[in-house]
Design a protein around this motif. Structure first.
Motif, PDB file in Angstrom:
ATOM      1  N   PRO A   1      12.115  15.389 -15.389  1.00  0.00           N
ATOM      2  CA  PRO A   1      13.460  14.796 -14.542  1.00  0.00           C
ATOM      3  C   PRO A   1      13.754  15.757 -13.461  1.00  0.00           C
ATOM      4  CG  PRO A   1      13.608  14.876 -17.202  1.00  0.00           C
ATOM      5  CD  PRO A   1      12.269  15.684 -16.703  1.00  0.00           C
ATOM      6  N   LEU A   2      13.215  16.731 -13.049  1.00  0.00           N
ATOM      7  CA  LEU A   2      13.667  17.666 -11.977  1.00  0.00           C
ATOM      8  C   LEU A   2      13.106  17.113 -10.798  1.00  0.00           C
ATOM      9  CD1 LEU A   2      13.442  21.348 -13.643  1.00  0.00           C
ATOM     10  CD2 LEU A   2      15.578  19.786 -13.324  1.00  0.00           C
ATOM     11  N   LEU A   3      12.191  16.078 -10.749  1.00  0.00           N
ATOM     12  CA  LEU A   3      11.721  15.449  -9.608  1.00  0.00           C
ATOM     13  C   LEU A   3      12.546  15.036  -8.826  1.00  0.00           C
ATOM     14  CD1 LEU A   3       9.000  12.611  -9.470  1.00  0.00           C
ATOM     15  CD2 LEU A   3      11.311  12.114  -8.827  1.00  0.00           C
ATOM     16  N   GLU A   4      12.440  15.404  -7.500  1.00  0.00           N
ATOM     17  CA  GLU A   4      13.181  14.743  -6.217  1.00  0.00           C
ATOM     18  C   GLU A   4      12.473  13.936  -5.362  1.00  0.00           C
ATOM     19  OE1 GLU A   4      16.378  15.207  -6.239  1.00  0.00           O
ATOM     20  OE2 GLU A   4      16.625  16.592  -7.626  1.00  0.00           O
ATOM     21  N   ILE A   5      12.998  12.977  -4.560  1.00  0.00           N
ATOM     22  CA  ILE A   5      12.466  12.298  -3.564  1.00  0.00           C
ATOM     23  C   ILE A   5      11.777  13.087  -2.665  1.00  0.00           C
ATOM     24  CG2 ILE A   5      12.768  10.653  -1.847  1.00  0.00           C
ATOM     25  CD1 ILE A   5      13.173   9.403  -4.325  1.00  0.00           C
ATOM     26  N   ARG A   6      12.253  14.310  -2.206  1.00  0.00           N
ATOM     27  CA  ARG A   6      11.804  15.241  -1.348  1.00  0.00           C
ATOM     28  C   ARG A   6      10.095  15.844  -1.850  1.00  0.00           C
ATOM     29  NH1 ARG A   6      13.947  17.153   3.023  1.00  0.00           N
ATOM     30  NH2 ARG A   6      15.974  16.610   2.149  1.00  0.00           N
TER      31      ARG A   6
ATOM     32  N   ARG B   1       0.872  -1.193   0.053  1.00  0.00           N
ATOM     33  CA  ARG B   1      -0.176   0.091   0.158  1.00  0.00           C
ATOM     34  C   ARG B   1       0.868   1.360   0.179  1.00  0.00           C
ATOM     35  NH1 ARG B   1      -3.325  -1.532   3.938  1.00  0.00           N
ATOM     36  NH2 ARG B   1      -2.210  -0.508   5.508  1.00  0.00           N
ATOM     37  N   ARG B   2       1.929   1.241   0.699  1.00  0.00           N
ATOM     38  CA  ARG B   2       3.048   2.493   0.854  1.00  0.00           C
ATOM     39  C   ARG B   2       3.524   2.663  -0.550  1.00  0.00           C
ATOM     40  NH1 ARG B   2       1.518   5.213   4.317  1.00  0.00           N
ATOM     41  NH2 ARG B   2       2.593   4.366   6.130  1.00  0.00           N
ATOM     42  N   LEU B   3       3.928   1.315  -1.173  1.00  0.00           N
ATOM     43  CA  LEU B   3       4.715   1.680  -2.355  1.00  0.00           C
ATOM     44  C   LEU B   3       3.751   2.165  -3.540  1.00  0.00           C
ATOM     45  CD1 LEU B   3       6.457  -1.822  -2.790  1.00  0.00           C
ATOM     46  CD2 LEU B   3       7.651   0.440  -2.799  1.00  0.00           C
ATOM     47  N   ALA B   4       2.445   1.832  -3.528  1.00  0.00           N
ATOM     48  CA  ALA B   4       1.368   2.203  -4.421  1.00  0.00           C
ATOM     49  C   ALA B   4       1.299   3.808  -4.178  1.00  0.00           C
ATOM     50  CB  ALA B   4       0.130   1.542  -4.130  1.00  0.00           C
ATOM     51  N   GLN B   5       1.193   4.081  -2.905  1.00  0.00           N
ATOM     52  CA  GLN B   5       1.083   5.609  -2.653  1.00  0.00           C
ATOM     53  C   GLN B   5       2.250   6.295  -3.036  1.00  0.00           C
ATOM     54  OE1 GLN B   5       0.826   6.223   1.775  1.00  0.00           O
ATOM     55  NE2 GLN B   5       0.442   8.343   1.558  1.00  0.00           N
ATOM     56  N   ILE B   6       3.458   5.869  -2.891  1.00  0.00           N
ATOM     57  CA  ILE B   6       4.677   6.564  -3.190  1.00  0.00           C
ATOM     58  C   ILE B   6       4.802   6.532  -4.919  1.00  0.00           C
ATOM     59  CG2 ILE B   6       7.044   6.565  -3.505  1.00  0.00           C
ATOM     60  CD1 ILE B   6       7.132   5.114  -0.756  1.00  0.00           C
ATOM     61  N   ARG B   7       4.317   5.828  -5.526  1.00  0.00           N
ATOM     62  CA  ARG B   7       4.172   5.816  -7.223  1.00  0.00           C
ATOM     63  C   ARG B   7       3.082   6.603  -7.663  1.00  0.00           C
ATOM     64  NH1 ARG B   7       4.666  -0.841  -7.397  1.00  0.00           N
ATOM     65  NH2 ARG B   7       7.103  -1.070  -6.902  1.00  0.00           N
TER      66      ARG B   7
ATOM     67  N   TYR C   1      12.897   3.966  -1.440  1.00  0.00           N
ATOM     68  CA  TYR C   1      13.533   4.443  -2.707  1.00  0.00           C
ATOM     69  C   TYR C   1      14.345   5.388  -2.551  1.00  0.00           C
ATOM     70  CZ  TYR C   1       9.894   2.278  -5.520  1.00  0.00           C
ATOM     71  OH  TYR C   1       9.012   1.245  -5.853  1.00  0.00           O
ATOM     72  N   SER C   2      15.784   4.958  -2.520  1.00  0.00           N
ATOM     73  CA  SER C   2      16.909   6.039  -2.244  1.00  0.00           C
ATOM     74  C   SER C   2      17.435   6.819  -3.335  1.00  0.00           C
ATOM     75  CB  SER C   2      18.204   5.121  -1.781  1.00  0.00           C
ATOM     76  OG  SER C   2      18.469   4.188  -2.825  1.00  0.00           O
TER      77      SER C   2
END
Length: 244
Positions: free
Chosen positions: A33-38, A15-21, A55-56
Protein backbone atom coordinates in the motif's frame (compact mmCIF):
# COMPACT_ATOMS: atom_id res chain seq x y z
CA UNK A 1 3.26 13.91 -40.95
CA UNK A 2 -0.45 13.27 -40.97
CA UNK A 3 -2.30 13.43 -37.65
CA UNK A 4 -3.11 10.17 -35.89
CA UNK A 5 -6.52 8.67 -36.43
CA UNK A 6 -9.03 8.10 -33.64
CA UNK A 7 -8.28 4.38 -33.79
CA UNK A 8 -4.53 4.99 -33.47
CA UNK A 9 -5.05 7.25 -30.47
CA UNK A 10 -7.22 4.61 -28.80
CA UNK A 11 -4.59 1.94 -29.45
CA UNK A 12 -1.94 4.15 -27.87
CA UNK A 13 -4.18 4.83 -24.88
CA UNK A 14 -4.86 1.14 -24.26
CA UNK A 15 -1.19 0.26 -24.65
CA UNK A 16 -0.20 2.99 -22.18
CA UNK A 17 -2.81 1.82 -19.66
CA UNK A 18 -1.50 -1.76 -19.89
CA UNK A 19 2.06 -0.48 -19.41
CA UNK A 20 1.08 1.51 -16.32
CA UNK A 21 -0.91 -1.33 -14.76
CA UNK A 22 1.90 -3.82 -15.29
CA UNK A 23 4.36 -1.44 -13.63
CA UNK A 24 1.92 -0.86 -10.75
CA UNK A 25 1.60 -4.61 -10.12
CA UNK A 26 5.39 -4.97 -10.00
CA UNK A 27 5.74 -2.03 -7.61
CA UNK A 28 2.91 -3.22 -5.36
CA UNK A 29 4.61 -6.59 -4.91
CA UNK A 30 7.55 -4.79 -3.30
CA UNK A 31 5.96 -1.80 -1.59
CA UNK A 32 2.37 -2.83 -0.97
CA UNK A 33 0.00 0.00 0.00
CA UNK A 34 3.00 2.37 0.24
CA UNK A 35 3.00 2.46 -3.56
CA UNK A 36 2.93 5.97 -5.03
CA UNK A 37 2.18 7.18 -8.54
CA UNK A 38 5.77 8.39 -8.80
CA UNK A 39 7.03 4.85 -8.13
CA UNK A 40 4.86 3.52 -10.94
CA UNK A 41 6.16 6.16 -13.34
CA UNK A 42 9.75 5.15 -12.60
CA UNK A 43 8.98 1.44 -13.00
CA UNK A 44 7.15 2.05 -16.29
CA UNK A 45 9.85 4.36 -17.63
CA UNK A 46 7.31 7.14 -18.08
CA UNK A 47 7.10 10.71 -16.91
CA UNK A 48 5.18 11.40 -13.71
CA UNK A 49 2.81 13.67 -15.61
CA UNK A 50 2.05 10.93 -18.14
CA UNK A 51 1.00 8.44 -15.46
CA UNK A 52 -0.87 11.12 -13.51
CA UNK A 53 -2.79 11.96 -16.69
CA UNK A 54 -4.29 8.45 -16.62
CA UNK A 55 -4.45 7.96 -12.84
CA UNK A 56 -4.53 10.87 -10.42
CA UNK A 57 -4.47 8.57 -7.37
CA UNK A 58 -3.31 5.07 -6.51
CA UNK A 59 -6.78 3.96 -5.43
CA UNK A 60 -8.15 4.29 -8.95
CA UNK A 61 -5.05 2.63 -10.37
CA UNK A 62 -5.25 -0.36 -8.03
CA UNK A 63 -8.98 -0.76 -8.63
CA UNK A 64 -8.56 -0.81 -12.41
CA UNK A 65 -5.54 -3.10 -12.17
CA UNK A 66 -7.50 -5.69 -10.17
CA UNK A 67 -10.58 -5.61 -12.40
CA UNK A 68 -8.37 -5.93 -15.45
CA UNK A 69 -6.61 -8.93 -13.87
CA UNK A 70 -9.97 -10.51 -13.01
CA UNK A 71 -10.91 -10.47 -16.70
CA UNK A 72 -7.89 -12.71 -17.35
CA UNK A 73 -8.33 -14.89 -14.27
CA UNK A 74 -11.32 -16.99 -15.29
CA UNK A 75 -10.99 -20.45 -16.74
CA UNK A 76 -7.56 -21.35 -15.43
CA UNK A 77 -8.69 -24.58 -13.64
CA UNK A 78 -9.61 -26.08 -17.01
CA UNK A 79 -6.68 -24.61 -18.98
CA UNK A 80 -4.07 -27.31 -19.73
CA UNK A 81 -0.36 -26.67 -19.78
CA UNK A 82 0.51 -26.27 -23.43
CA UNK A 83 3.73 -26.32 -25.39
CA UNK A 84 4.00 -23.20 -27.57
CA UNK A 85 3.13 -23.58 -31.23
CA UNK A 86 6.18 -22.95 -33.42
CA UNK A 87 5.95 -21.48 -36.89
CA UNK A 88 7.98 -22.52 -39.91
CA UNK A 89 10.32 -19.58 -39.26
CA UNK A 90 10.93 -20.82 -35.75
CA UNK A 91 8.94 -18.15 -33.93
CA UNK A 92 6.83 -19.17 -30.97
CA UNK A 93 3.24 -18.17 -31.55
CA UNK A 94 1.04 -16.81 -28.78
CA UNK A 95 -1.44 -19.43 -27.68
CA UNK A 96 -3.60 -20.67 -24.86
CA UNK A 97 -6.40 -18.91 -23.03
CA UNK A 98 -4.20 -16.12 -21.72
CA UNK A 99 -2.01 -15.57 -24.81
CA UNK A 100 1.12 -15.20 -22.68
CA UNK A 101 3.59 -17.24 -24.80
CA UNK A 102 6.52 -14.99 -25.72
CA UNK A 103 7.94 -14.92 -29.22
CA UNK A 104 11.36 -16.60 -29.52
CA UNK A 105 14.24 -14.77 -31.16
CA UNK A 106 15.69 -17.71 -33.05
CA UNK A 107 14.71 -21.22 -34.14
CA UNK A 108 17.07 -22.75 -31.56
CA UNK A 109 15.47 -20.77 -28.75
CA UNK A 110 11.98 -21.72 -29.95
CA UNK A 111 12.94 -25.39 -30.13
CA UNK A 112 14.41 -25.26 -26.62
CA UNK A 113 11.28 -23.62 -25.26
CA UNK A 114 9.13 -26.21 -27.04
CA UNK A 115 11.06 -29.07 -25.45
CA UNK A 116 10.94 -27.46 -22.01
CA UNK A 117 7.20 -26.85 -22.18
CA UNK A 118 6.65 -30.36 -23.52
CA UNK A 119 8.40 -31.77 -20.47
CA UNK A 120 6.22 -29.61 -18.22
CA UNK A 121 3.10 -30.77 -20.03
CA UNK A 122 4.10 -34.41 -19.60
CA UNK A 123 4.86 -33.84 -15.93
CA UNK A 124 1.53 -32.10 -15.40
CA UNK A 125 -0.27 -35.05 -16.96
CA UNK A 126 1.02 -37.18 -14.08
CA UNK A 127 -0.75 -34.93 -11.58
CA UNK A 128 -4.39 -34.92 -10.57
CA UNK A 129 -6.68 -32.19 -11.93
CA UNK A 130 -6.36 -29.95 -8.86
CA UNK A 131 -2.57 -30.26 -8.73
CA UNK A 132 -2.25 -29.63 -12.47
CA UNK A 133 -4.46 -26.56 -12.14
CA UNK A 134 -2.28 -25.38 -9.27
CA UNK A 135 0.86 -25.68 -11.39
CA UNK A 136 -0.77 -23.76 -14.20
CA UNK A 137 -1.93 -20.99 -11.86
CA UNK A 138 1.53 -20.57 -10.35
CA UNK A 139 3.02 -20.33 -13.83
CA UNK A 140 0.46 -17.70 -14.78
CA UNK A 141 1.43 -15.70 -11.69
CA UNK A 142 5.06 -15.88 -12.77
CA UNK A 143 4.11 -14.42 -16.15
CA UNK A 144 1.53 -11.89 -14.96
CA UNK A 145 2.16 -10.32 -11.55
CA UNK A 146 -1.23 -8.59 -11.60
CA UNK A 147 -2.88 -12.03 -11.46
CA UNK A 148 -0.83 -12.92 -8.37
CA UNK A 149 -1.75 -9.59 -6.82
CA UNK A 150 -5.44 -10.24 -7.49
CA UNK A 151 -5.36 -13.56 -5.62
CA UNK A 152 -3.21 -12.16 -2.81
CA UNK A 153 -5.49 -9.21 -2.15
CA UNK A 154 -8.59 -11.40 -2.51
CA UNK A 155 -7.33 -13.42 0.46
CA UNK A 156 -7.24 -10.15 2.40
CA UNK A 157 -10.79 -9.25 1.38
CA UNK A 158 -9.47 -6.52 -0.91
CA UNK A 159 -8.91 -4.42 2.21
CA UNK A 160 -6.59 -2.14 0.25
CA UNK A 161 -9.68 -0.80 -1.56
CA UNK A 162 -12.51 1.28 -0.10
CA UNK A 163 -15.51 -0.83 0.94
CA UNK A 164 -17.61 0.50 -1.91
CA UNK A 165 -15.10 -0.94 -4.35
CA UNK A 166 -14.05 -4.06 -2.48
CA UNK A 167 -17.55 -5.55 -2.18
CA UNK A 168 -18.34 -5.81 -5.93
CA UNK A 169 -14.83 -7.05 -6.67
CA UNK A 170 -15.13 -9.72 -3.96
CA UNK A 171 -18.46 -10.87 -5.42
CA UNK A 172 -17.01 -11.06 -8.93
CA UNK A 173 -13.94 -12.93 -7.65
CA UNK A 174 -16.14 -15.46 -5.90
CA UNK A 175 -18.12 -16.00 -9.11
CA UNK A 176 -15.25 -16.06 -11.62
CA UNK A 177 -12.47 -17.71 -9.60
CA UNK A 178 -13.67 -19.45 -6.44
CA UNK A 179 -16.78 -21.06 -7.93
CA UNK A 180 -14.95 -22.79 -10.84
CA UNK A 181 -12.27 -24.01 -8.43
CA UNK A 182 -14.94 -25.33 -6.06
CA UNK A 183 -16.43 -27.30 -8.95
CA UNK A 184 -13.00 -28.77 -9.74
CA UNK A 185 -12.48 -29.74 -6.11
CA UNK A 186 -15.88 -31.46 -5.99
CA UNK A 187 -15.12 -33.25 -9.26
CA UNK A 188 -11.89 -34.62 -7.85
CA UNK A 189 -13.72 -35.79 -4.73
CA UNK A 190 -16.19 -37.66 -6.92
CA UNK A 191 -13.37 -39.27 -8.90
CA UNK A 192 -11.77 -40.36 -5.64
CA UNK A 193 -15.03 -42.03 -4.65
CA UNK A 194 -16.06 -39.48 -2.05
CA UNK A 195 -19.80 -38.94 -2.13
CA UNK A 196 -20.86 -35.48 -3.16
CA UNK A 197 -22.69 -33.42 -0.59
CA UNK A 198 -25.69 -32.94 -2.84
CA UNK A 199 -25.10 -29.19 -2.98
CA UNK A 200 -24.14 -27.28 -6.07
CA UNK A 201 -20.34 -27.27 -5.76
CA UNK A 202 -20.12 -23.70 -7.07
CA UNK A 203 -22.30 -22.54 -4.14
CA UNK A 204 -21.27 -25.04 -1.49
CA UNK A 205 -19.85 -23.14 1.53
CA UNK A 206 -17.57 -26.08 2.29
CA UNK A 207 -16.06 -26.25 -1.19
CA UNK A 208 -15.79 -22.48 -1.49
CA UNK A 209 -13.91 -22.45 1.80
CA UNK A 210 -11.62 -25.18 0.53
CA UNK A 211 -11.02 -23.16 -2.63
CA UNK A 212 -10.13 -20.09 -0.56
CA UNK A 213 -7.73 -22.08 1.62
CA UNK A 214 -6.05 -23.69 -1.37
CA UNK A 215 -5.47 -20.35 -3.08
CA UNK A 216 -4.21 -18.79 0.16
CA UNK A 217 -1.69 -21.63 0.52
CA UNK A 218 -0.51 -21.15 -3.06
CA UNK A 219 -0.17 -17.39 -2.56
CA UNK A 220 1.92 -17.87 0.57
CA UNK A 221 4.21 -20.48 -0.94
CA UNK A 222 4.61 -18.56 -4.20
CA UNK A 223 5.79 -15.32 -2.61
CA UNK A 224 9.47 -16.22 -2.15
CA UNK A 225 9.81 -17.95 -5.52
CA UNK A 226 8.14 -15.01 -7.24
CA UNK A 227 10.51 -12.49 -5.69
CA UNK A 228 13.49 -14.63 -6.72
CA UNK A 229 12.17 -14.95 -10.26
CA UNK A 230 11.94 -18.74 -9.90
CA UNK A 231 8.20 -19.29 -9.64
CA UNK A 232 7.67 -20.76 -13.10
CA UNK A 233 10.30 -23.46 -12.66
CA UNK A 234 9.44 -24.14 -9.00
CA UNK A 235 5.67 -24.35 -9.54
CA UNK A 236 5.57 -28.15 -9.56
CA UNK A 237 7.71 -28.38 -6.41
CA UNK A 238 5.35 -26.02 -4.59
CA UNK A 239 2.30 -28.06 -5.58
CA UNK A 240 3.98 -31.28 -4.49
CA UNK A 241 4.98 -29.65 -1.18
CA UNK A 242 1.34 -28.70 -0.56
CA UNK A 243 0.25 -32.25 -1.53
CA UNK A 244 -2.54 -31.00 -3.78
Amino acid sequence: MSPRTKEQNEEIRLRRLAQIRKAAADVFLNKGPLLEIRDVAVQAGLGYGTVYHYYSNKGDLLNDLLWDALERAGGWPETPLEAPRVSVSGEALAGGHFGLAAAADTMNMAAADFQSESRETTAAAELGPVAAAGVRLLQLWAEDHALYLLHKLAGEGFAALPEGRSAPLSAAYRREVLAPLAVLLETERAVDGVAASGENAANSPHQLQRAEMLLAALVGCASLSLRRGKLHEEARDIVQFLKL
